[in-house]
Design a protein around this motif. Sequence first.
Motif, PDB file in Angstrom:
ATOM      1  N   ILE A 150      -0.926  -0.699 -10.501  1.00 40.93           N
ATOM      2  CA  ILE A 150      -1.330   0.188  -9.419  1.00 40.93           C
ATOM      3  C   ILE A 150      -2.845   0.223  -9.419  1.00 40.93           C
ATOM      4  CG2 ILE A 150      -1.219   2.529  -8.493  1.00 40.93           C
ATOM      5  CD1 ILE A 150       1.489   1.110  -8.499  1.00 40.93           C
ATOM      6  N   THR A 151      -3.443  -0.060  -8.267  1.00 37.96           N
ATOM      7  CA  THR A 151      -4.894  -0.085  -8.152  1.00 37.96           C
ATOM      8  C   THR A 151      -5.325   0.792  -6.986  1.00 37.96           C
ATOM      9  OG1 THR A 151      -4.951  -1.953  -6.607  1.00 37.96           O
ATOM     10  CG2 THR A 151      -4.923  -2.482  -8.966  1.00 37.96           C
ATOM     11  N   PRO A 152      -6.600   1.187  -6.964  1.00 37.25           N
ATOM     12  CA  PRO A 152      -7.089   1.918  -5.797  1.00 37.25           C
ATOM     13  C   PRO A 152      -7.159   0.980  -4.585  1.00 37.25           C
ATOM     14  CG  PRO A 152      -8.751   1.869  -7.559  1.00 37.25           C
ATOM     15  CD  PRO A 152      -7.594   1.066  -8.012  1.00 37.25           C
ATOM     16  N   ARG A 183       0.132  -1.148  -4.807  1.00 39.43           N
ATOM     17  CA  ARG A 183       1.034  -1.653  -5.848  1.00 39.43           C
ATOM     18  C   ARG A 183       0.975  -3.173  -5.755  1.00 39.43           C
ATOM     19  NH1 ARG A 183       6.419  -3.328  -5.652  1.00 39.43           N
ATOM     20  NH2 ARG A 183       7.581  -3.016  -7.554  1.00 39.43           N
ATOM     21  N   GLN A 239      -3.237   6.068  -0.967  1.00 40.89           N
ATOM     22  CA  GLN A 239      -4.552   5.594  -1.384  1.00 40.89           C
ATOM     23  C   GLN A 239      -4.485   4.629  -2.565  1.00 40.89           C
ATOM     24  OE1 GLN A 239      -7.463   6.146   0.271  1.00 40.89           O
ATOM     25  NE2 GLN A 239      -6.018   6.952   1.768  1.00 40.89           N
ATOM     26  N   THR A 240      -3.289   4.158  -2.889  1.00 33.72           N
ATOM     27  CA  THR A 240      -3.135   3.191  -3.977  1.00 33.72           C
ATOM     28  C   THR A 240      -2.440   1.930  -3.463  1.00 33.72           C
ATOM     29  OG1 THR A 240      -1.008   4.110  -4.683  1.00 33.72           O
ATOM     30  CG2 THR A 240      -2.994   4.982  -5.759  1.00 33.72           C
ATOM     31  N   GLN A 279       0.844  -1.199   0.000  1.00 26.97           N
ATOM     32  CA  GLN A 279       0.000   0.000   0.000  1.00 26.97           C
ATOM     33  C   GLN A 279       0.872   1.240   0.000  1.00 26.97           C
ATOM     34  OE1 GLN A 279      -3.125   0.074   2.900  1.00 26.97           O
ATOM     35  NE2 GLN A 279      -3.672   2.189   2.437  1.00 26.97           N
TER      36      GLN A 279
END
Length: 71
Positions: A32-34, A17, A14-15, A11
């Motif tokens: 990379i995701t929320p 990896r 706010q993203t 983390q």
Amino acid sequence: MSGGVLFEFVQMGQTMRVAAIDEVTGTEVFVITPVSATRLQMERVALAKLRRKLGEPETPPIPPATRGKFA
């Protein structure tokens, strides 16, 4: 992919990896995701990218369930 896939989650604010690593070849990709995405969603995105990099055909999406008729 004949072997398994390892996933790593890190983390960053706010993203998230997400790394996907093919156990046989050692090939690694990152996405990379929320942070709000589910773990399954994160893994699916990373796995799709890994499959593309390895040159594997994409699996077709699962069609939505349809409502049947009751007799």
